[in-house]
Each structure stands twice: as structure tokens, then as C-alpha cells.
Design a protein around this motif. Structure first.
Motif, short mmCIF file in Angstrom:
data_model
loop_
_atom_site.label_atom_id
_atom_site.label_comp_id
_atom_site.label_asym_id
_atom_site.label_seq_id
_atom_site.Cartn_x
_atom_site.Cartn_y
_atom_site.Cartn_z
N ARG A 34 19.71 66.74 24.59
CA ARG A 34 18.40 66.97 23.98
C ARG A 34 18.57 67.48 22.57
NH1 ARG A 34 15.74 69.77 29.17
NH2 ARG A 34 15.82 67.91 30.45
N THR A 35 17.63 67.13 21.73
CA THR A 35 17.77 67.49 20.33
C THR A 35 16.59 68.31 19.83
OG1 THR A 35 16.81 65.37 19.73
CG2 THR A 35 19.21 65.51 19.76
N GLU A 36 15.77 68.85 20.75
CA GLU A 36 14.67 69.67 20.25
C GLU A 36 15.25 70.88 19.55
OE1 GLU A 36 15.53 70.97 24.34
OE2 GLU A 36 14.17 69.34 24.06
N GLY A 37 14.61 71.28 18.50
CA GLY A 37 15.11 72.41 17.72
C GLY A 37 16.12 72.01 16.65
N THR A 38 16.51 70.73 16.63
CA THR A 38 17.41 70.25 15.59
C THR A 38 16.71 69.13 14.85
OG1 THR A 38 18.48 68.44 16.77
CG2 THR A 38 19.37 70.64 17.17
N SER A 39 17.36 68.64 13.81
CA SER A 39 16.79 67.53 13.05
C SER A 39 17.22 66.19 13.64
CB SER A 39 17.22 67.64 11.60
OG SER A 39 18.62 67.66 11.52
N ASP A 61 8.02 62.07 27.28
CA ASP A 61 8.78 61.41 26.22
C ASP A 61 10.24 61.26 26.63
OD1 ASP A 61 9.65 64.00 26.03
OD2 ASP A 61 9.46 64.13 23.86
N ILE A 62 10.96 60.43 25.87
CA ILE A 62 12.36 60.15 26.17
C ILE A 62 13.23 61.42 26.09
CG2 ILE A 62 13.08 59.53 23.85
CD1 ILE A 62 14.69 57.25 25.15
N GLU A 63 12.88 62.31 25.19
CA GLU A 63 13.64 63.54 25.00
C GLU A 63 13.69 64.36 26.28
OE1 GLU A 63 15.48 66.31 22.07
OE2 GLU A 63 14.79 64.28 21.81
N SER A 64 12.58 64.45 27.00
CA SER A 64 12.53 65.28 28.20
C SER A 64 13.30 64.65 29.36
CB SER A 64 11.09 65.55 28.60
OG SER A 64 10.43 64.33 28.89
N ARG A 65 13.59 63.36 29.29
CA ARG A 65 14.35 62.69 30.35
C ARG A 65 15.86 62.79 30.15
NH1 ARG A 65 11.56 57.23 29.80
NH2 ARG A 65 9.56 58.09 29.30
N LEU A 66 16.30 63.23 29.00
CA LEU A 66 17.73 63.34 28.72
C LEU A 66 18.32 64.57 29.39
CD1 LEU A 66 17.77 62.58 24.91
CD2 LEU A 66 18.70 61.14 26.70
N PRO A 67 19.62 64.52 29.73
CA PRO A 67 20.28 65.75 30.18
C PRO A 67 20.17 66.80 29.08
CG PRO A 67 21.75 63.84 30.38
CD PRO A 67 20.51 63.39 29.67
N SER A 68 20.15 68.04 29.46
CA SER A 68 19.95 69.11 28.47
C SER A 68 21.01 69.07 27.37
CB SER A 68 19.94 70.48 29.15
OG SER A 68 21.17 70.72 29.78
N SER A 69 22.22 68.61 27.69
CA SER A 69 23.27 68.57 26.67
C SER A 69 23.00 67.53 25.59
CB SER A 69 24.64 68.30 27.32
OG SER A 69 24.62 67.04 27.94
N ILE A 117 34.37 67.18 19.23
CA ILE A 117 34.02 68.54 18.79
C ILE A 117 32.67 68.54 18.09
CG2 ILE A 117 34.66 70.38 17.17
CD1 ILE A 117 37.63 69.64 17.87
N SER A 118 32.44 67.53 17.26
CA SER A 118 31.18 67.44 16.52
C SER A 118 30.00 67.25 17.47
CB SER A 118 31.24 66.30 15.51
OG SER A 118 32.25 66.55 14.56
N LEU A 119 30.19 66.43 18.50
CA LEU A 119 29.11 66.25 19.49
C LEU A 119 28.85 67.55 20.24
CD1 LEU A 119 29.93 62.68 20.81
CD2 LEU A 119 27.91 63.38 19.49
N TYR A 120 29.92 68.27 20.56
CA TYR A 120 29.75 69.58 21.21
C TYR A 120 28.97 70.53 20.29
CZ TYR A 120 30.70 74.24 22.90
OH TYR A 120 30.55 75.54 23.31
N LEU A 121 29.36 70.58 19.04
CA LEU A 121 28.65 71.45 18.08
C LEU A 121 27.19 71.05 17.95
CD1 LEU A 121 31.38 71.78 15.31
CD2 LEU A 121 30.66 73.54 16.96
N THR A 122 26.93 69.75 18.01
CA THR A 122 25.55 69.28 17.93
C THR A 122 24.77 69.67 19.19
OG1 THR A 122 26.22 67.44 16.54
CG2 THR A 122 24.11 67.21 17.67
N ALA A 123 25.39 69.48 20.35
CA ALA A 123 24.72 69.81 21.61
C ALA A 123 24.43 71.30 21.74
CB ALA A 123 25.57 69.35 22.79
N THR A 124 25.22 72.11 21.05
CA THR A 124 25.02 73.56 21.10
C THR A 124 24.29 74.07 19.85
OG1 THR A 124 27.24 73.94 20.19
CG2 THR A 124 27.01 73.97 22.61
#
Length: 152
Positions: free
Chosen positions: A12-17, A2-10, A70-77
Motif C-alpha cells: 500500500r502506498t497511502e501516505g506516500t507519493s 479502490d485498488i489500494e485497499s485490496r493490496l497487501p499492507s506491504s 532494499i529500496s522496495l523495503y524502504l518504500t514499503a516502510t
């Protein structure tokens, strides 16, 4: 795969909504906002610090870029999700509407269109502003849908 697995880890949104498409909904208003700020400089009105000595709404509106970063960083983490972004974009839409199209507008449409000698350029600048407003409303709606799906 899937597209999610091809993204850089930063990104990826698994585990989030959130979903990868969400980043498109974040990028478009950011780019349109930058275009609108450039328009301020080109037409030369409602410009403030750091380009002039005056601190005004233009100055404060530049805070959106570090806030998005900052918001993107918070989202990525995994510290901010769809609920956060739904409110972030809704607040942004409200501020844009208040400052540009409300009865109390600091920079009403005529201040965007009028400074240009060619009315077509002025209307193009206003169209960019309207697209910016529409994009933050759409981003808020998309984040709200993701939030509601995650919470249910």
C-alpha cells in the motif's frame, strides 16, 4: 473499494507519493535487467564474478538486485518515496547508457549482437537491452511526475 485497499499492507502506498502502478514500473526494469544478465551468460562475454574469477562491471551490476530489494523495503516502510525512485532510476538509466551506448561504452552494441551465430538472436538481445534502458527512463519519468504532484 479502490485498488489500494485490496493490496497487501506491504504494497500500500497511502501516505506516500507513490501509487500501486509504481510497482509495475519497478518490476519491468528488474525483469528486463535479469534477462540482460542471463544474456551475458548465454553469449559468454563481459561476464565476471561470481561466474568467473574476474571482477568487472558485470560483477558490480549485480548489486542492482539487492539495491532494488532494499529500496522496495524502504518504500514499503515509508522511508523512500517518489523522489528517491526518480533519482534511482535516472542514475540507472545513466549507467546503462554509459556502459552500453556511449562513446566510452564498455559493452557496445556489437558486443551484444556479435557473439550470436544467428544475427536475429543478437538483435533480440540488443532489443532487450534497449527495452531495459527505455523502462528505466520511463520509470524515472513516472516517479518524477509522482514526486512533482506530491511536492506541489
Amino acid at each position: 473499494m479502490d485498488i489500494e485497499s485490496r493490496l497487501p499492507s506491504s504494497l500500500r502506498t497511502e501516505g506516500t507519493s507513490l501509487r500501486p502502478l509504481f510497482y509495475v514500473f519497478a518490476a519491468i526494469p528488474t525483469l528486463l535487467g535479469a534477462a540482460h544478465h542471463v544474456d551475458h551468460v548465454v553469449r559468454g562475454n563481459h561476464v565476471g564474478w561470481p561466474l568467473t574469477g574476474a571482477v568487472n562491471p558485470f560483477t558490480y551490476s549485480l548489486a542492482i538486485y539487492p539495491l532494488v530489494a532494499i529500496s522496495l523495503y524502504l518504500t514499503a516502510t515509508d522511508r523512500a518515496g517518489a523522489r528517491y525512485w526518480a533519482w534511482f532510476f535516472a542514475f540507472s538509466a545513466g549507467m546503462l547508457a554509459y556502459f552500453h551506448v556511449s562513446p566510452w561504452a564498455v559493452e557496445p552494441p556489437q558486443d551484444v549482437i556479435g557473439p550470436y551465430s544467428d544475427p536475429a538472436v543478437g538483435y533480440l538481445a540488443f532489443a532487450v537491452l534497449l527495452a531495459l534502458m527505455a523502462s528505466v527512463v520511463a520509470a524515472s519519468a513516472y516517479a518524477t511526475v509522482l514526486w512533482s504532484r506530491h511536492e506541489s
